[in-house]
Write a protein that holds these residues in place. Sequence first.
Motif, mmCIF file in Angstrom:
data_model
loop_
_atom_site.group_PDB
_atom_site.id
_atom_site.type_symbol
_atom_site.label_atom_id
_atom_site.label_comp_id
_atom_site.label_asym_id
_atom_site.label_seq_id
_atom_site.Cartn_x
_atom_site.Cartn_y
_atom_site.Cartn_z
ATOM 1 N N THR A 88 0.390 -0.631 0.106
ATOM 2 C CA THR A 88 0.518 -0.033 -0.108
ATOM 3 C C THR A 88 0.993 0.987 -0.230
ATOM 4 O O THR A 88 0.482 2.405 -0.677
ATOM 5 N N LYS A 89 1.711 1.071 0.306
ATOM 6 C CA LYS A 89 2.727 2.944 0.566
ATOM 7 C C LYS A 89 3.237 2.417 -0.257
ATOM 8 O O LYS A 89 3.669 3.602 -1.035
ATOM 9 N N ALA A 90 3.834 1.262 -1.479
ATOM 10 C CA ALA A 90 4.381 1.288 -2.612
ATOM 11 C C ALA A 90 2.998 1.761 -3.191
ATOM 12 O O ALA A 90 3.987 2.564 -4.716
ATOM 13 N N TYR A 91 2.187 1.748 -3.546
ATOM 14 C CA TYR A 91 1.021 2.402 -4.404
ATOM 15 C C TYR A 91 1.012 3.991 -4.140
ATOM 16 O O TYR A 91 0.305 4.625 -5.037
ATOM 17 N N VAL A 92 0.512 4.021 -2.560
ATOM 18 C CA VAL A 92 1.510 5.745 -2.117
ATOM 19 C C VAL A 92 2.537 6.178 -2.870
ATOM 20 O O VAL A 92 2.160 7.346 -3.369
ATOM 21 N N LEU A 93 3.139 5.693 -3.014
ATOM 22 C CA LEU A 93 4.446 6.301 -3.873
ATOM 23 C C LEU A 93 4.686 6.659 -5.266
ATOM 24 O O LEU A 93 4.620 7.930 -5.624
ATOM 25 N N SER A 94 4.303 5.349 -6.328
ATOM 26 C CA SER A 94 3.666 5.312 -7.384
ATOM 27 C C SER A 94 2.502 6.450 -8.076
ATOM 28 O O SER A 94 3.112 6.849 -8.984
ATOM 29 N N PHE A 95 1.354 6.391 -7.056
ATOM 30 C CA PHE A 95 0.378 6.977 -7.792
ATOM 31 C C PHE A 95 0.443 8.889 -7.060
ATOM 32 O O PHE A 95 0.495 9.567 -8.315
ATOM 33 N N THR A 96 1.280 9.074 -6.403
ATOM 34 C CA THR A 96 1.650 10.442 -5.814
ATOM 35 C C THR A 96 2.804 10.398 -7.114
ATOM 36 O O THR A 96 3.011 11.906 -7.521
ATOM 37 N N GLN A 97 3.887 9.752 -7.266
ATOM 38 C CA GLN A 97 4.429 10.558 -8.853
ATOM 39 C C GLN A 97 4.409 10.817 -9.734
ATOM 40 O O GLN A 97 4.620 11.775 -10.355
ATOM 41 N N ALA A 98 2.959 10.095 -10.038
ATOM 42 C CA ALA A 98 2.515 10.564 -11.133
ATOM 43 C C ALA A 98 0.879 11.586 -11.646
ATOM 44 O O ALA A 98 1.620 12.003 -12.098
ATOM 45 N N LEU A 99 0.747 11.416 -9.993
ATOM 46 C CA LEU A 99 0.064 12.820 -9.949
ATOM 47 C C LEU A 99 1.292 14.158 -10.057
ATOM 48 O O LEU A 99 0.737 15.401 -10.673
ATOM 49 N N HIS A 100 2.529 14.091 -9.400
ATOM 50 C CA HIS A 100 3.658 14.987 -9.435
ATOM 51 C C HIS A 100 3.712 15.122 -10.713
ATOM 52 O O HIS A 100 3.654 16.661 -11.528
ATOM 53 N N ALA A 101 4.044 14.222 -11.686
ATOM 54 C CA ALA A 101 4.036 14.434 -13.224
ATOM 55 C C ALA A 101 2.883 14.912 -13.743
ATOM 56 O O ALA A 101 3.286 15.546 -15.186
ATOM 57 N N GLU A 102 2.089 14.628 -13.769
ATOM 58 C CA GLU A 102 0.729 15.048 -14.681
ATOM 59 C C GLU A 102 0.680 16.569 -14.282
ATOM 60 O O GLU A 102 0.412 16.933 -15.100
ATOM 61 N N LEU A 103 0.673 16.877 -13.182
ATOM 62 C CA LEU A 103 -0.153 18.479 -12.861
ATOM 63 C C LEU A 103 1.338 18.987 -13.052
ATOM 64 O O LEU A 103 0.974 20.415 -12.893
ATOM 65 N N HIS A 104 2.625 18.236 -13.583
ATOM 66 C CA HIS A 104 3.545 19.542 -13.774
ATOM 67 C C HIS A 104 3.961 20.611 -14.990
ATOM 68 O O HIS A 104 2.539 20.235 -15.769
ATOM 69 N N GLY A 105 3.814 21.806 -14.448
ATOM 70 C CA GLY A 105 3.631 23.036 -15.063
ATOM 71 C C GLY A 105 2.139 23.370 -15.345
ATOM 72 O O GLY A 105 2.123 24.722 -15.210
ATOM 73 N N THR A 106 1.372 22.895 -14.231
ATOM 74 C CA THR A 106 0.029 23.381 -13.521
ATOM 75 C C THR A 106 0.211 24.141 -12.348
ATOM 76 O O THR A 106 -1.225 25.383 -12.183
ATOM 77 N N GLY A 107 0.930 24.377 -11.857
ATOM 78 C CA GLY A 107 1.125 25.368 -10.767
ATOM 79 C C GLY A 107 0.652 24.090 -9.183
ATOM 80 O O GLY A 107 0.626 25.121 -8.470
ATOM 81 N N VAL A 108 0.013 23.349 -9.620
ATOM 82 C CA VAL A 108 -0.609 22.572 -8.576
ATOM 83 C C VAL A 108 0.720 21.500 -8.315
ATOM 84 O O VAL A 108 1.226 20.517 -9.569
ATOM 85 N N THR A 109 0.936 20.892 -7.263
ATOM 86 C CA THR A 109 1.676 19.930 -7.019
ATOM 87 C C THR A 109 1.108 18.923 -6.302
ATOM 88 O O THR A 109 0.051 18.699 -4.947
ATOM 89 N N ALA A 110 1.818 17.642 -6.377
ATOM 90 C CA ALA A 110 1.812 16.341 -5.714
ATOM 91 C C ALA A 110 2.947 16.482 -4.759
ATOM 92 O O ALA A 110 4.145 15.673 -5.313
ATOM 93 N N THR A 111 3.213 15.528 -3.475
ATOM 94 C CA THR A 111 4.243 15.497 -2.537
ATOM 95 C C THR A 111 3.976 13.928 -1.698
ATOM 96 O O THR A 111 3.308 14.384 -0.960
ATOM 97 N N ALA A 112 4.512 13.384 -2.079
ATOM 98 C CA ALA A 112 4.538 12.137 -0.919
ATOM 99 C C ALA A 112 5.518 12.218 -0.506
ATOM 100 O O ALA A 112 7.086 12.457 0.125
ATOM 101 N N LEU A 113 5.339 12.041 1.150
ATOM 102 C CA LEU A 113 6.516 12.521 2.538
ATOM 103 C C LEU A 113 6.083 10.476 3.312
ATOM 104 O O LEU A 113 5.258 10.114 3.558
#
Length: 124
Positions: free
Chosen positions: A19-44
Amino acid sequence: IGSIAGFLPGPGMAVYYATKAYVLSFTQALHAELHGTGVTATALCPGPVKTEFMDAPGMDEGTAVLPKPMWLAPGEVAEAGVRGLESGNGVVVPGLANVAATLIGQPTPRWLPRSTLRRIAGIG
């Protein structure tokens, strides 16, 4: 909230690690998709944190399996998370010992496939 567990396999705790691998992968994908939009996603992704959970009978840093340098205070983890979020980082791993733990078994840096796949998908 992810965990350093998201970077590693977890025999005996497979569902937690997965489940933690899912959170990491999902957040990294969101971070990439949101690139340049002014919105970010960060996995702590902290390692072990010194919380009241450790007050349970039989639990303390001394009996824990993970080495002492990996254990951080809640405030340290929160500060690292806020700094990473404000900096636009996609992944934050507080503590040098925890960063080292995430590198075990990682043949390539996680940003490399994320960046490459973002370009292939035509995002950013």
